[in-house]
Design a protein around this motif. Structure first.
Motif, PDB file in Angstrom:
ATOM      1  N   LEU A  53       0.834  -1.201   0.000  1.00 25.16           N
ATOM      2  CA  LEU A  53       0.000   0.000   0.000  1.00 25.16           C
ATOM      3  C   LEU A  53       0.867   1.248   0.000  1.00 25.16           C
ATOM      4  O   LEU A  53       1.805   1.357   0.802  1.00 25.16           O
ATOM      5  N   LEU A  54       0.548   2.188  -0.873  1.00 22.73           N
ATOM      6  CA  LEU A  54       1.257   3.457  -0.906  1.00 22.73           C
ATOM      7  C   LEU A  54       0.338   4.578  -0.446  1.00 22.73           C
ATOM      8  O   LEU A  54      -0.776   4.717  -0.944  1.00 22.73           O
ATOM      9  N   THR A  55       0.819   5.377   0.507  1.00 19.99           N
ATOM     10  CA  THR A  55       0.090   6.601   0.853  1.00 19.99           C
ATOM     11  C   THR A  55       0.268   7.632  -0.252  1.00 19.99           C
ATOM     12  O   THR A  55      -0.610   8.467  -0.478  1.00 19.99           O
ATOM     13  N   HIS A  56       1.412   7.579  -0.930  1.00 20.10           N
ATOM     14  CA  HIS A  56       1.679   8.409  -2.100  1.00 20.10           C
ATOM     15  C   HIS A  56       2.918   7.857  -2.790  1.00 20.10           C
ATOM     16  O   HIS A  56       3.585   6.968  -2.260  1.00 20.10           O
ATOM     17  N   ALA A  57       3.215   8.382  -3.966  1.00 24.59           N
ATOM     18  CA  ALA A  57       4.246   7.768  -4.808  1.00 24.59           C
ATOM     19  C   ALA A  57       5.528   8.574  -4.899  1.00 24.59           C
ATOM     20  O   ALA A  57       6.244   8.479  -5.903  1.00 24.59           O
ATOM     21  N   HIS A  58       5.855   9.350  -3.886  1.00 21.23           N
ATOM     22  CA  HIS A  58       7.191   9.942  -3.851  1.00 21.23           C
ATOM     23  C   HIS A  58       8.218   8.841  -3.638  1.00 21.23           C
ATOM     24  O   HIS A  58       7.947   7.832  -2.975  1.00 21.23           O
ATOM     25  N   ILE A  59       9.396   9.038  -4.185  1.00 27.13           N
ATOM     26  CA  ILE A  59      10.388   7.971  -4.229  1.00 27.13           C
ATOM     27  C   ILE A  59      10.776   7.452  -2.852  1.00 27.13           C
ATOM     28  O   ILE A  59      11.032   6.259  -2.677  1.00 27.13           O
ATOM     29  N   HIS A 132      -0.332  16.908  -0.218  1.00 28.51           N
ATOM     30  CA  HIS A 132       1.117  16.683  -0.299  1.00 28.51           C
ATOM     31  C   HIS A 132       1.459  16.169  -1.693  1.00 28.51           C
ATOM     32  O   HIS A 132       2.482  16.520  -2.265  1.00 28.51           O
ATOM     33  N   SER A 133       0.591  15.327  -2.203  1.00 31.98           N
ATOM     34  CA  SER A 133       0.619  14.906  -3.600  1.00 31.98           C
ATOM     35  C   SER A 133      -0.824  14.834  -4.073  1.00 31.98           C
ATOM     36  O   SER A 133      -1.758  14.841  -3.267  1.00 31.98           O
ATOM     37  N   GLU A 134      -1.007  14.743  -5.361  1.00 33.75           N
ATOM     38  CA  GLU A 134      -2.361  14.749  -5.906  1.00 33.75           C
ATOM     39  C   GLU A 134      -3.158  13.521  -5.488  1.00 33.75           C
ATOM     40  O   GLU A 134      -4.380  13.585  -5.298  1.00 33.75           O
ATOM     41  N   GLY A 135      -2.475  12.389  -5.340  1.00 39.82           N
ATOM     42  CA  GLY A 135      -3.167  11.142  -5.035  1.00 39.82           C
ATOM     43  C   GLY A 135      -2.920  10.617  -3.638  1.00 39.82           C
ATOM     44  O   GLY A 135      -2.916   9.400  -3.423  1.00 39.82           O
ATOM     45  N   GLY A 136      -2.740  11.498  -2.677  1.00 44.38           N
ATOM     46  CA  GLY A 136      -2.453  11.062  -1.315  1.00 44.38           C
ATOM     47  C   GLY A 136      -3.575  10.232  -0.711  1.00 44.38           C
ATOM     48  O   GLY A 136      -4.758  10.511  -0.903  1.00 44.38           O
ATOM     49  N   LEU A 137      -3.196   9.196   0.034  1.00 44.79           N
ATOM     50  CA  LEU A 137      -4.148   8.309   0.695  1.00 44.79           C
ATOM     51  C   LEU A 137      -3.797   8.152   2.169  1.00 44.79           C
ATOM     52  O   LEU A 137      -2.620   8.202   2.556  1.00 44.79           O
ATOM     53  N   THR A 138      -4.835   7.943   2.975  1.00 41.66           N
ATOM     54  CA  THR A 138      -4.682   7.565   4.374  1.00 41.66           C
ATOM     55  C   THR A 138      -5.347   6.209   4.565  1.00 41.66           C
ATOM     56  O   THR A 138      -6.411   5.940   4.000  1.00 41.66           O
ATOM     57  N   TYR A 139      -4.709   5.352   5.361  1.00 42.44           N
ATOM     58  CA  TYR A 139      -5.241   4.014   5.649  1.00 42.44           C
ATOM     59  C   TYR A 139      -5.636   3.957   7.125  1.00 42.44           C
ATOM     60  O   TYR A 139      -4.782   4.018   8.012  1.00 42.44           O
ATOM     61  N   TYR A 140      -6.943   3.875   7.362  1.00 43.43           N
ATOM     62  CA  TYR A 140      -7.492   3.939   8.719  1.00 43.43           C
ATOM     63  C   TYR A 140      -7.995   2.564   9.134  1.00 43.43           C
ATOM     64  O   TYR A 140      -8.783   1.936   8.420  1.00 43.43           O
TER      65      TYR A 140
END
Length: 209
Positions: A53-59, A132-140
């Motif tokens: 799972l990625l919260t976002h895709a920064h390297i 922070h990025s366009e596709g940021g996600l949070t996993y709750y």
């Protein structure tokens, strides 16, 4: 929790105790030794990896995502808003002068607001938190009372918004309308630094008042 790279990024393993089903959140490892550290823990504890799972895709959060997904035969999950970032990991490496060679990363599964993932008897609720990025996600994970928030919010701070896809107003909106609507006692595991809580950030975070 593992410190993965020179950015002091934190990779989390979400483990359901009964089944040992596991989600790897934000594998940013850039060196073989760091990858081995995580893989050894998974092997030694007989964990069954179900998701990357990625919260976002920064390297610094995604560098090892493809490797681990292939190793464990699972999909990399992220939001479509970060697909361009994922496809351009090599450009990100050049931007930060990182001596790593990475191929374009393709999400095997696109996650959206309201999606629900399962680990054994646990549910992971997917919340979109761009900024922070366009596709940021949070996993709750409501039954355990915590959320993996990536770089959306930190203990007393927020994620930077000067990178591609970042936007300050969008980030603040995500924090107030998504993070701060979680129960006050929810523990927030950030992508860098110590954990915090919803109530602590409501009361003391200077960026959201």
């Amino acid at each position: 929790m593992f410190v993965t790279n020179d950015f002091m990024e934190l990779c989390y393993l979400l483990i359901e105790e009964n089944t040992k089903e596991t989600a790897i959140v934000d594998p940013g490892m850039m060196k073989e030794a760091k990858i081995d550290e995580v893989c050894s823990f998974i092997r030694d504890n007989d964990l069954k990896v179900k998701y990357v799972l990625l919260t976002h895709a920064h390297i610094d959060h995604a560098a090892s995502a493809e490797f681990l997904a292939k190793k464990y035969g699972v999909e990399v999950c992220g939001n479509i808003g970060d697909e361009s970032l994922a496809q351009n990991l090599a450009d990100q490496a050049m931007r930060f002068h990182l001596p790593v060679k990475l191929s374009p990363l393709t999400f095997g599964r696109h996650l959206s607001d309201g999606d629900v993932l399962t680990l054994g008897l646990e549910q992971i609720n997917v919340i979109t938190t761009p900024g922070h990025s366009e596709g940021g996600l949070t996993y709750y994970v409501p039954t355990s009372g915590f959320a993996c928030v990536g770089d959306t919010i930190f203990d007393g701070s927020i994620g930077r918004t000067d990178l591609p896809g970042g936007d300050f107003e969008t980030l603040i909106d995500s924090i107030k309308k998504k993070i701060f609507t979680l129960p006050d006692e929810t523990v927030l595991f950030s992508g860098h630094g110590p954990s915090t809580s919803v109530i602590r950030e409501k009361n003391y975070n200077p960026y959201v008042h």
